[in-house]
Design an enzyme around this catalytic site. Structure first.
Site, PDB file in Angstrom:
ATOM      1  N   SER A 109      37.997  -6.023  48.643  1.00  0.00           N
ATOM      2  CA  SER A 109      36.656  -6.092  48.048  1.00  0.00           C
ATOM      3  C   SER A 109      36.675  -5.500  46.641  1.00  0.00           C
ATOM      4  CB  SER A 109      35.650  -5.328  48.908  1.00  0.00           C
ATOM      5  OG  SER A 109      35.485  -5.954  50.160  1.00  0.00           O
TER       6      SER A 109
ATOM      7  N   ARG B  63      31.945   4.428  49.867  1.00  0.00           N
ATOM      8  CA  ARG B  63      33.238   4.085  49.260  1.00  0.00           C
ATOM      9  C   ARG B  63      33.692   5.109  48.216  1.00  0.00           C
ATOM     10  NH1 ARG B  63      32.696   1.911  53.162  1.00  0.00           N
ATOM     11  NH2 ARG B  63      32.781  -0.327  53.666  1.00  0.00           N
TER      12      ARG B  63
ATOM     13  N   GLU C 127      34.779  -1.324  43.065  1.00  0.00           N
ATOM     14  CA  GLU C 127      35.329  -0.631  44.226  1.00  0.00           C
ATOM     15  C   GLU C 127      36.835  -0.471  44.060  1.00  0.00           C
ATOM     16  OE1 GLU C 127      35.797  -1.453  49.006  1.00  0.00           O
ATOM     17  OE2 GLU C 127      33.879  -1.898  48.054  1.00  0.00           O
TER      18      GLU C 127
END
Length: 309
Positions: free
Chosen positions: A228, A179, A298
């Site tokens: 998320s 990520r 994130e």
């Protein structure tokens, strides 16, 4: 809160600019959380040439941030000083097949890219069908789902630096990790070439249906959410750690930890950016106290708190 209007000076220094420059433009409507303050300047370039014209003429002391689709993003309530750049679908949203490659503009929706590949009987990109973002954001954060991520399919990407120079980055130069891309944060990505794999329509459709079914069953996709919230720690699931720390359904102001999926924060209707960020930090603290694991955001958080611009 509002910022000093610098658009007259910018327009005077850039007489051939074709894109839109807006002063103190609200950013909340451009994010999935629907919270946050304004951008001091919001610039929507007409195309790549317009972006390349704008960047070197922007004073070096003025910060620049490319927004993307606004899905994995919190804009703080005080707004964003400097220039926010939003690439429009008209100028940067193309997606076309070239042999076994898909050429996609940075504003192309991930889902549309998956559909374009599927129509050409190219597999391997089905995971994009379940990602609520654009290709530019996918490049910046190595977006992924269902065991696949952008680093698995990227051939190369095009970007502009602050000098207005157009640059090409191959997969290795993107320095992908979980990520994250290690590419210079100042770069503004404008397009990418993605590698597909020939597959039967039935095989591709089955994978896309699987991706969609997972989202419908497990994620609060009809809420105001940014996706998320925290990265999964190595070998663990963030949502399990959050649940074990007793945070399912936790509320602060108008922000709540989703009852459906603990790694999603939602705006129940009246949340501020501060509510959402404070809730996230509270979750991090409780998880750290319960398990010793320090969750990493994130979702990207940008801008300033009120009174600090």
């Amino acid at each position: 809160m509002s910022f000093p209007d610098i658009t007259p000076e910018l327009k005077a220094a850039m007489p051939e600019l074709r894109g839109r420059l807006l002063s103190n433009e609200p950013l909340a409507p451009l994010t999935w959380f629907r919270v946050g303050g304004p951008a001091q300047v919001l610039f929507t370039p007409a195309d790549e040439d317009d972006l390349g014209y704008f960047l070197p003429r922007l004073p070096a002391e003025i910060p620049v941030m490319c927004l993307g689709l606004g899905s994995n993003l919190i804009v703080r309530d005080g707004g964003l000083p400097g220039v926010a750049i939003r690439l429009s679908p008209r100028g940067f949203g193309e997606h076309r097949v070239e042999g076994e490659m898909v050429h996609a503009g940075a504003a192309a929706l991930d889902k549309r890219v998956a559909e374009t590949a599927a129509a050409a009987q190219l597999g391997g990109l089905e995971f994009y069908y379940g990602i609520p973002g654009s290709i530019g954001g996918a490049l910046r954060m190595n977006a992924g789902a269902n065991g696949r991520e952008t680093k698995d399919v990227l051939i190369d990407a095009t970007a502009y630096d602050r000098s207005g120079t157009r640059k090409l980055f191959d997969n290795a130069a993107m320095q992908f990790s979980y990520r994250h891309s290690g590419a210079d944060p100042a770069l503004i990505f404008t397009s990418a070439r993605l590698r597909g794999t020939p597959a039967t329509p039935d095989h591709i459709r089955a994978k896309m249906n699987e991706v969609q079914a997972h989202r419908e069953l497990a994620q609060p996709i009809r809420e105001k959410t940014g996706g998320s919230t925290f990265k999964n720690p190595p070998g663990q699931s963030a949502w399990r750690l959050i649940d074990a720390a007793g945070c399912r359904g936790l509320k602060i102001g108008g922000a709540q930890v989703s009852e459906m999926h603990c790694n999603f924060l939602i705006n129940t209707g009246e949340a501020t950016a501060a509510d959402i960020e404070t809730l996230g930090e509270t979750v991090r603290a409780r998880v750290k106290a319960q398990s010793g694991v320090e969750l990493q955001w994130e979702i990207k958080r940008i801008g300033v708190a009120p009174g600090k611009g």
